[in-house]
Design an enzyme around this catalytic site. Structure first.
Site, mmCIF file in Angstrom:
data_model
loop_
_atom_site.group_PDB
_atom_site.id
_atom_site.type_symbol
_atom_site.label_atom_id
_atom_site.label_comp_id
_atom_site.label_asym_id
_atom_site.label_seq_id
_atom_site.Cartn_x
_atom_site.Cartn_y
_atom_site.Cartn_z
ATOM 1 C CB CYS A 67 -36.049 24.356 34.634
ATOM 2 S SG CYS A 67 -37.606 24.510 33.740
ATOM 3 C CB CYS A 82 -2.214 26.200 62.885
ATOM 4 S SG CYS A 82 -0.859 25.107 63.317
ATOM 5 C CG ASP A 103 5.696 5.691 37.704
ATOM 6 O OD1 ASP A 103 6.768 6.303 37.842
ATOM 7 O OD2 ASP A 103 5.378 4.692 38.368
ATOM 8 C CG ASP A 157 1.418 3.789 42.082
ATOM 9 O OD1 ASP A 157 1.124 4.978 42.300
ATOM 10 O OD2 ASP A 157 2.413 3.232 42.561
ATOM 11 C CG ASP A 191 3.410 7.657 40.127
ATOM 12 O OD1 ASP A 191 4.625 7.845 40.284
ATOM 13 O OD2 ASP A 191 2.938 6.574 39.753
ATOM 14 C CB CYS A 232 -0.468 25.776 68.028
ATOM 15 S SG CYS A 232 0.470 26.253 66.562
ATOM 16 C CB CYS A 276 -36.345 23.824 29.144
ATOM 17 S SG CYS A 276 -36.835 25.353 29.968
#
Length: 825
Positions: A95, A27, A512, A711, A715, A24, A92
């Protein structure tokens, strides 16, 4: 204000950011207000209809990354495009800085990373404001060319052919210039002793040397002139400038001495030419460039080896026929037959047959994995002794192999923060060297011994040719390329140089528990029969009653019974008692399965087994009582078991001086029991998923560099908050986007391997930068002649050129030593 606007010395830029997730006008207002509040933002306008944010900001006071972070913190999406292009003409570190500046100055470009080793640039930009054409024009204006890389097999062939052409060109000019330099040096030093030559006049000999040296100067050395011209046209300097000015000074003086000797002799100088110096310098620098190009080609060898594993054809089953078709013609859902010993052509699900699959190229594990119907298999892995049919689920750029290659390529194109120091030095390096060379020339000319001009010229040339911005430019990217490539070989996917640097400095690793240290699903660990009963007497009624249960522990009991070949019986009147267990009838007798409270309801005395039950509970196990017909048959203990490598993984990290902790949502007694098994000292128990990130932040507040191992899904907040997020992959389900480092296999010892590799790569980068800096800091003053007043030592320009040529080679070679990295286990 689409164009850059300079006010009071500050550059104002505009960026247009595509937004997502707004529902909307409120937001849009919220995003606009948050963007306007960022220090350095002058105006911000958000259009809800077009879902775009247009922001004017002061460059240097804020960055687009901060705007993106602000938008995402509000819960919306900030969408910018990211693309990688090829750059031609870079030689180099100077550059690199020039290309980065050319692109960064464009409105709409928010981030630029140029990699000298891969000759590529990664650009983050707003497609609303800037196009590839505009980027290409900006890069061309800086003296280079920007190309959109081809994709897939075509890209690899083009890249390989381009590198081969460049290598062949360098080889031809190297052979020509080196052979000419040998002849020129021989005639210069020994000409007066060679029959047929010693009778020639000095001027004739000089003319012969001129004829030999000129093609070397302007043929073999043409690229240096072209590079210097491009730089000069844009008011800058680079490595080509140093070589062109240095060799031209020696060559031009020699031409004057050859054809206008009076100009030299009337000044009182001894007549001498330095064709050997200019020719040998060019030959040596070309040798360095050739060795450097060859070595750089080997830095991507890990990716090439992975890509070479890809099958070229597949046996597709269509309309009852088996057709061998190119891999590009296989479609999603096709059934593909894989014979024993063949490469699996594409990712898919096994439909018929069984086999073992060598997934070492994917996981680094040498032991084949058994596969049956319903299991996922990955393209480019090797089938074992069985044949099977698979259904294709991923093709093209969506395959696991393609994702891994893309991730590694992005990592190799990234920059480590440590490289910023080298970049800052490189940006002023060549102008400073030019200034030092000018001061050297004037100093020797005005205060040097006779012949002062000769000394001034040679020392100026030595300063120009010994300086090496190449070594500075290659120090970091070559090490990152080899390090990330080696990681890919070991099943460790590292997202770039910044991740490597942070991983090399880790103080704490938090694991974990569920699904990471443990398997994440309960299994029956103990069966304790009572009153002379056997295991089957306890498991049969327990599994029979659980066959109708949906409780998470039911499956573990059923699996235990199946593993021991126990036949189940039909139960009647099944009832679940929440918080206690289950009750049913078996052969007319009451069967109960549950906790102590359920059993004690019938007045059954459990004191004889109470101590054993308490001991099992202390180990973090769930104790289940089996009561049948009023008789206590025995106990079952169910627990989420620890992965085999967890203990070794924790031990390895401790030996490396890293603090190890475990975080879990389980009750403290269960978490501490698992921690004791593993040898973990620190435990964070009863922590909700959202609060895991708080624990990570608390450690970071103590000044510690923290890694979180999980995993990659549950987490996510903690992985994002940690300095390094490490996701444990599950074979083909690789959490590429959720982590900084992804371990493709579930072998937890790879965490230590990843940290060791990161530390070694970081150490290599530091070594490279140290030698690159030290080489220039020591070499340039010696070339300028600072040792002459003390020890009468001067550096011959030829030796200076040799040192310059091999400085870059030594840096690349040191990086290539990472290819020998081995998992210490």
């Amino acid at each position: 204000m689409d164009d850059k606007d300079v006010k009071n010395g500050e550059t104002t830029k505009r960026v247009v950011i595509n937004l997502g997730g707004m529902s909307c006008a409120t937001c849009a207002a919220k995003v606009e207000k948050a963007l306007s509040a960022i220090p350095g933002v002058t105006t911000a306008s958000v259009n809800f209809a077009s879902e775009k944010a247009s922001v004017d900001y002061k460059k240097g006071e804020t960055a687009v990354a901060e705007m993106v972070s602000t938008i995402e913190d509000l819960g919306y999406e900030a969408r910018l495009s990211k693309a990688t292009y090829e750059v031609e003409g870079m030689t180099c570190a100077s550059c690199v800085m020039r290309v980065e500046k050319a692109l960064a100055d464009l409105d709409g470009v928010t981030a630029v990373e140029v990699n000298l080793a891969t000759e590529r640039v990664t650009v983050t930009y707003s497609p609303e404001q800037v196009s590839f054409i505009e980027m290409a024009i900006a890069v061309e204006a800086a003296g280079y060319k920007l190309f959109q890389p081809a994709e897939g097999e075509e890209a690899r062939d083009i890249e390989r052919r381009r590198r081969e052409r460049e290598l062949n060109r360098l080889r031809r000019w190297l052979i020509y210039s080196a052979s000419s330099a040998v002849v020129i040096a021989g005639l210069s030093m020994l000409g007066m002793h060679i029959p047929g030559i010693k009778s020639l006049s000095e001027r004739t000999l000089f003319t012969i040397l001129f004829i030999l040296a000129t093609p070397v100067q302007f043929g073999a050395g043409f690229n240096f002139y072209r590079g210097a011209y491009k730089s000069a046209r844009h008011g800058t300097t680079d490595m080509n400038t140093l070589i062109a000015v240095g060799t031209t000074a020696a060559y031009a003086y020699s031409v004057v001495a050859t054809f206008f000797p009076g100009f030299v002799t009337t000044t009182g100088l001894k007549l001498a030419v330095y064709y050997d110096a200019s020719a040998t310098i060019i030959a040596l620098i070309l040798l360095g460039k050739y060795l450097e190009a060859r070595a750089k080609g080997r830095t991507s060898e890990a990716i090439r080896r992975l890509l070479d594993l890809q099958a070229r054809t597949a046996r597709v089953l269509r309309e009852g026929k088996e057709l061998e078709v190119p891999i590009e013609e296989v479609r999603l859902g096709d059934l593909v037959r894989v014979r024993p010993g063949e490469k699996i052509p594409l990712d898919g699900i096994l439909k018929e047959g069984r086999s073992s699959v060598d997934e070492s190229m994917l996981t680094g594990e040498s032991i084949p994995v058994e596969k049956g119907p319903g299991d996922e298999v990955t393209g480019a892995t090797i089938n074992g002794t069985g044949g099977f049919i698979l259904e294709v689920t991923r093709i093209g750029e969506d395959t696991v192999l393609a994702q891994i290659v893309r991730l590694v390529e992005e990592a190799q194109g990234s920059k480590a923060p440590i490289q910023r120091l080298a970049d800052k030095v490189a940006s002023v390096f060549v102008p400073v060297v030019m200034a030092i060379a000018a001061v050297t020339f004037l100093g020797w000319l005005l205060a040097g011994p006779a012949p002062a001009f000769n000394f001034a010229l040679l020392n100026m040339v030595a300063v120009l040719v010994i300086a090496c911005p190449c070594a500075l430019g290659l120090a970091t990217p070559t090490a990152i390329m080899v390090g990330t490539g080696k990681g890919a070989e070991l099943g460790i996917l590292i997202k770039g140089g910044e991740v490597l640097e942070r991983a090399g400095k880790l103080d704490v690793v938090i694991f974990d528990k569920t699904g990471t240290l443990t398997w994440g699903k309960p299994v029956v660990t103990d069966v304790l029969p009572l009153n002379g009963k056997e295991r089957k007497d306890v498991l049969m009624p327990a599994a029979s009653i659980e066959s109708g249960s949906e409780h998470p522990l039911a499956e573990s009991i059923l699996q235990a019974a199946e593993a021991e070949g126990i036949a189940l019986r039909q139960v009647q009147d099944f009832r679940a008692l929440p918080g206690k267990g289950v009750v049913a009838s078996l052969d007319g007798k009451e069967l109960k399965l549950g906790n102590a409270a359920l059993i004690e309801e019938d007045g059954v005395d459990i004191s004889a087994v109470e101590s054993r039950a308490e001991e099992l509970s202390r180990q973090g196990k769930t104790v289940i009582y089996v009561l049948y017909g009023g008789e206590l048959l025995g106990l079952l203990a169910v627990a989420d078991t620890v992965k085999p490598m967890a203990v070794e993984a924790v031990s390895e990290l401790k030996q490396m001086g890293i603090e190890v902790a475990m975080i879990s949502g389980d009750r403290r007694s269960t978490a501490e029991a698992i921690a004791r098994q593993i040898g973990m000292d620190t435990v964070f128990a009863e922590v909700l998923p959202a609060d895991k990130a708080v624990e990570v932040a608390r450690l970071q507040a103590q000044g510690k560099v923290v890694a979180m191992v999980g995993d990659g899904i549950n987490d996510a907040p903690a992985l994002a908050r940690a300095d390094i997020g490490i996701a444990i992959g599950t074979g083909t389900d690789v959490a590429l986007e959720a982590s900084d480092i992804t371990l493709i296999s579930e072998d937890l010892t790879r965490v230590a391997t990843a940290i060791r590799l990161s530390r070694k790569t970081l150490r290599t980068i530091k070594q490279n930068l140290f030698w690159a800096f030290v080489y220039n800091v020591i070499g340039i003053p010696i070339a300028a002649g600072v040792l002459y007043p003390i020890w009468a030592v001067l550096l011959n320009p030829i030796y200076a050129a040799a040192a310059m040529a091999f400085s870059s080679v030594s840096v690349v070679s040191n990086s290539l030593r990472l290819r020998g990295f081995r998992d210490e286990r």
